[in-house]
Each structure stands twice: as C-alpha cells, then as structure tokens.
Enzyme design. Sequence first.
Site, PDB file in Angstrom:
ATOM      1  N   HIS A 112       0.844  -1.201   0.000  1.00  0.00           N
ATOM      2  CA  HIS A 112       0.000   0.000   0.000  1.00  0.00           C
ATOM      3  C   HIS A 112       0.872   1.241   0.000  1.00  0.00           C
ATOM      4  O   HIS A 112       1.993   1.226   0.530  1.00  0.00           O
ATOM      5  CB  HIS A 112      -0.911   0.000   1.232  1.00  0.00           C
ATOM      6  CG  HIS A 112      -1.761  -1.229   1.329  1.00  0.00           C
ATOM      7  ND1 HIS A 112      -2.930  -1.374   0.630  1.00  0.00           N
ATOM      8  CD2 HIS A 112      -1.582  -2.388   2.009  1.00  0.00           C
ATOM      9  CE1 HIS A 112      -3.446  -2.559   0.889  1.00  0.00           C
ATOM     10  NE2 HIS A 112      -2.648  -3.202   1.721  1.00  0.00           N
ATOM     11  N   GLY A 139       7.262 -22.457  10.154  1.00  0.00           N
ATOM     12  CA  GLY A 139       5.943 -21.978  10.562  1.00  0.00           C
ATOM     13  C   GLY A 139       5.946 -20.525  11.001  1.00  0.00           C
ATOM     14  O   GLY A 139       6.866 -20.045  11.654  1.00  0.00           O
ATOM     15  N   THR A 162      12.514  -9.856   4.749  1.00  0.00           N
ATOM     16  CA  THR A 162      12.531  -8.469   4.274  1.00  0.00           C
ATOM     17  C   THR A 162      13.497  -8.234   3.117  1.00  0.00           C
ATOM     18  O   THR A 162      13.572  -7.128   2.603  1.00  0.00           O
ATOM     19  CB  THR A 162      12.922  -7.521   5.423  1.00  0.00           C
ATOM     20  OG1 THR A 162      14.227  -7.885   5.895  1.00  0.00           O
ATOM     21  CG2 THR A 162      11.921  -7.604   6.574  1.00  0.00           C
TER      22      THR A 162
END
Length: 176
Positions: A112, A139, A162
């Site tokens: 966004h 997980g 990242t």
Amino acid sequence: MTETTEFEKMANGEAFNAIDLDLRLRREAVRLACAKFNAHPSKGNLRHVTRLFAEFGSVVIEPGFQCDYGSQIHLGERVFINFQCIFLDSAKIHIGDDVLIGPGVHFYTVDHPRDADLRASGECFARPITIGNKVWIGGGAKILPGIKIGNNAIIAANTVVTRNVAENERYFGSSL
C-alpha cells in the site's frame, strides 16, 4: 477502445484499486471456494481451490488455506502447504518443486502507498514472490512483496523475510 480493468492493472503489475467492485466479487468467490475445502477437507473439495490456480503439480494443502484470487499462484511438484497458510496473490507467487511450507506462513505480494490519502483511496500495488526448489519455510514466517528465495534455502520459523535470500542460505531474519 475499452478501458483497462482493475484486475488487468493488478495482473500487469500496475497500481490498482483494491476496493473495485469486480475485485471484491472475485475475492468473495475465492473465499467461498476456500471455505468449502477448509470446512470439509477432501480431494474433491481441494479441487475448488486448485482450479483457481494458474498452475500446480502434485500438492498437499492442509485446511485453513486462504488466498485472494488464486489465479496468480504457480505451484511446482511435491509442494506441501501446512495448516492456516495465507497467499495474498495480487501479483504472481511462484513456488518451485519439493517446497515445504510450515503452518501459518503468509505470502504478501500486495503493498500500500505510504501516503495516507492514496492509501485511503484504495490504491495498491503488488510485486511477485518467487520461491526456488527444495526450500523449507518454517511456521509463522511472513514473506514480503517482491522477495526471491533461492534453491535449498531455509527460512526460520516466525521470520519476516525483508530481503532476497540466496541459494543454500539459512535466513533467520534481519534486525531493523
């Protein structure tokens, strides 16, 4: 000349409006397909989900699976997707062969704007995620937009990925 739809913009990697009626209806239909499988996991109900995918080989998907559209998901051979995984596939998600995906792993292709007014307008953009062959994702890991993970990599549990991860790398996250 016909106007480009928000779905076409999204699929072409352009900025798109996520609150567009057509996109909301598409996501609703996909939620229903996932809900059928998740409520009664079976090979028959799995077809409600896999028929959405762009391509898939032999795949095991445990219940709790969710995706936005399905049409941007490409799965290789012998892919295992554990319980409660989420694929936000506004851009392509390519997953290679022999990949193990732990429970609660999330793939986020959509992003966004940082500008609050643009964000409030519904504008979004998306970048593809690519996972190589023989990757193990622990997980709870979160894979962010635009990430590439190389062959044989291991992603630690509860890691937010990242940056791109090289072949054979063990990624335990990065300090921000």
